[in-house]
Design an enzyme around this catalytic site. Structure first.
Site, mmCIF file in Angstrom:
data_model
loop_
_atom_site.group_PDB
_atom_site.id
_atom_site.type_symbol
_atom_site.label_atom_id
_atom_site.label_comp_id
_atom_site.label_asym_id
_atom_site.label_seq_id
_atom_site.Cartn_x
_atom_site.Cartn_y
_atom_site.Cartn_z
ATOM 1 N N ARG A 49 -2.242 7.228 -5.563
ATOM 2 C CA ARG A 49 -2.273 7.867 -6.882
ATOM 3 C C ARG A 49 -0.906 8.001 -7.517
ATOM 4 N NH1 ARG A 49 -6.320 9.170 -4.301
ATOM 5 N NH2 ARG A 49 -4.818 9.353 -2.655
ATOM 6 N N THR A 50 0.043 8.537 -6.773
ATOM 7 C CA THR A 50 1.314 8.892 -7.409
ATOM 8 C C THR A 50 2.016 7.638 -7.939
ATOM 9 O OG1 THR A 50 1.462 10.759 -5.913
ATOM 10 C CG2 THR A 50 3.472 10.158 -7.079
ATOM 11 N N LYS A 78 17.569 -2.892 7.424
ATOM 12 C CA LYS A 78 18.853 -3.383 7.964
ATOM 13 C C LYS A 78 19.834 -2.248 8.176
ATOM 14 C CE LYS A 78 18.532 -7.552 5.093
ATOM 15 N NZ LYS A 78 19.244 -8.238 3.991
ATOM 16 N N ARG A 99 9.725 8.445 -3.725
ATOM 17 C CA ARG A 99 9.051 9.179 -2.648
ATOM 18 C C ARG A 99 9.769 8.842 -1.354
ATOM 19 N NH1 ARG A 99 2.701 9.592 -1.706
ATOM 20 N NH2 ARG A 99 3.057 11.133 -3.342
ATOM 21 N N HIS A 127 6.720 18.362 -4.326
ATOM 22 C CA HIS A 127 6.033 17.268 -5.024
ATOM 23 C C HIS A 127 5.758 17.740 -6.463
ATOM 24 C CE1 HIS A 127 3.580 13.910 -5.868
ATOM 25 N NE2 HIS A 127 2.802 13.893 -4.810
HETATM 26 C C1 NCD Z 1 -0.176 14.167 -1.639
HETATM 27 C C2 NCD Z 1 1.215 13.853 -1.120
HETATM 28 O O1 NCD Z 1 1.633 12.709 -1.077
HETATM 29 O O2 NCD Z 1 1.887 14.830 -0.788
HETATM 30 N N1 NCD Z 1 -0.792 13.058 -2.222
HETATM 31 C C3 NCD Z 1 -0.567 12.790 -3.527
HETATM 32 O O3 NCD Z 1 0.538 12.550 -3.944
HETATM 33 N N2 NCD Z 1 -1.609 12.862 -4.359
HETATM 34 C C4 NCD Z 1 -1.037 14.837 -0.644
HETATM 35 C C5 NCD Z 1 -1.217 14.221 0.700
HETATM 36 O O4 NCD Z 1 -0.713 13.147 1.025
HETATM 37 O O5 NCD Z 1 -1.940 14.839 1.490
#
Ligand code: NCD
Length: 356
Positions: A49-50, A78, A99, A127
């Protein structure tokens, strides 16, 4: 230019303004908002999703996107440092959406970078884009973020979405927080201390059934297998809470909503999906306008009345180090910054309190 690293950076009014910008974009998508800018999506951890909703948001506001969705094919393999990766990406793009698996990686990247950094999740820490879309969803449903009872259920220790959302909601007039988790996965001390300081009512419980009647927002989370030090503990706790029609219907408020950042594993039975309580797919969709707004604000193409916050005192120490084994300070060369807040010491990067 504006970074989005932590929900700590935004006050109530600023959060409401970000949600307003998202609402405006949802009604009237502005194809040319970020015309010809390049966004780099650096995903060192898995994401569906993100990453895709950030990419969709970029396309919808006219930005081009480059990046990677796994570190396996990058120079990290590397031995390249995050510092060098970020420095280099600065020459290839106008904004970074990142991320990373280490707590505090986003803060570190923000300090190294001359272009805005949006934290798309840093380890178990924060997040913020998920939180903004959670708030957007709650506000759409209830018309307000005040006066609500929120129950966070599941992995509250490692769940970064919980940490960011609890920080953000605590800026509103929350009625009460319930933290529903087994002892091993209960909410962090840092969050509890913050709620105590703000005088917000909260309760730690290990079962959701008794509290269901009071709850407006039931925020379910997955047990974060990848962050466990001991796989046996994950096996023991993985199915600790499973909600279904049987456990929810007729036992909760009529208008209670169930949110989940997704992915779900077993914690929400699919039989709930077609009930009025299930908001998680709408919630995921709301990620697009929210992320459009964040990118617009980060690149100064959209305005919010951001008030510069008072800076906390910073000290540099080689003796007092962060005890969080997943903190970015354990993996990158940093300048050992410690932040002093109300006389207490915190790791500048991951926010963990430093006791020694
Ligand atoms: C979440 C995350 O990555 O922290 N997912 C997301 O971004 N929608 C929740 C998760 O991974 O459980």
């Amino acid at each position: 230019m504006r970074n989005f690293i932590s929900m700590k950076e935004f006050d109530r009014e600023e959060i409401l303004e970000i949600l307003k910008r998202a609402e405006e974009l949802e009604k009237d998508p502005k194809q040319e908002l970020i015309h010809n800018k390049i966004a780099a999506t650096l995903f060192f951890e898995p994401s569906t999703r993100t990453r895709l909703s950030f990419t969709s948001a970029c396309f919808r506001i006219g930005a081009k996107v480059l990046g990677f969705d796994s570190p396996d094919a990058t120079s990290l393999k590397k031995g390249e440092s995050l510092r060098d990766t970020i420095k280099m990406i600065n020459g290839y793009s106008d904004i970074v959406i990142m991320r990373h698996l280490r707590d505090g990686a986003a803060k570190f990247a923000g300090d190294v970078s001359d272009i805005p950094i949006i934290n798309a999740g840093d380890g178990a820490n924060e997040h913020p884009s998920q939180t903004l879309l959670d708030l957007y969803t709650i506000k759409k449903e209830f018309g307000t973020l005040d006066g609500l009872v929120t129950a966070f259920v599941g992995d509250l220790k490692y769940g970064r979405t919980v940490h960011s959302l609890a920080k953000a909601l605590s800026k509103f007039q929350c009625k009460k927080f319930y933290f529903v988790a087994p002892d091993e996965l209960q909410i962090t001390k840092e969050i509890i201390d913050e709620l105590e300081e703000k005088g917000i009512e909260y309760e730690l419980v290990d079962d959701y059934k008794e509290i269901l009647k009071e709850v407006d927002v039931l925020y379910m989370t997955r047990i974060q297998r990848e962050r466990f030090e001991k796989p046996e503990l994950y096996e023991k706790l993985k199915d600790v809470y499973i909600i279904s029609k049987d456990t929810i219907l007729g036992k909760c408020k009529e208008n209670m909503i169930i949110l989940h950042p997704l992915p779900r594993v077993n914690e929400i039975n699919i039989d709930l999906d077609d009930t009025k309580h299930a908001l998680y797919f709408k919630q995921a969709k709301n990620g697009v306008p929210i992320r459009e707004a964040m990118i617009g604000i980060a690149l100064d193409k959209l305005n919010i009345n951001y008030k510069e916050k008072e800076k906390n005192e910073i000290i540099f120490s080689k003796e007092q180090v962060c005890e969080n084994h997943n903190c970015i300070t354990k993996f990158e060369q940093t300048d050992n910054k410690i932040e002093i807040i109300n006389g207490k010491k915190f790791c500048y990067y991951c926010g963990r309190e430093i006791k020694k």
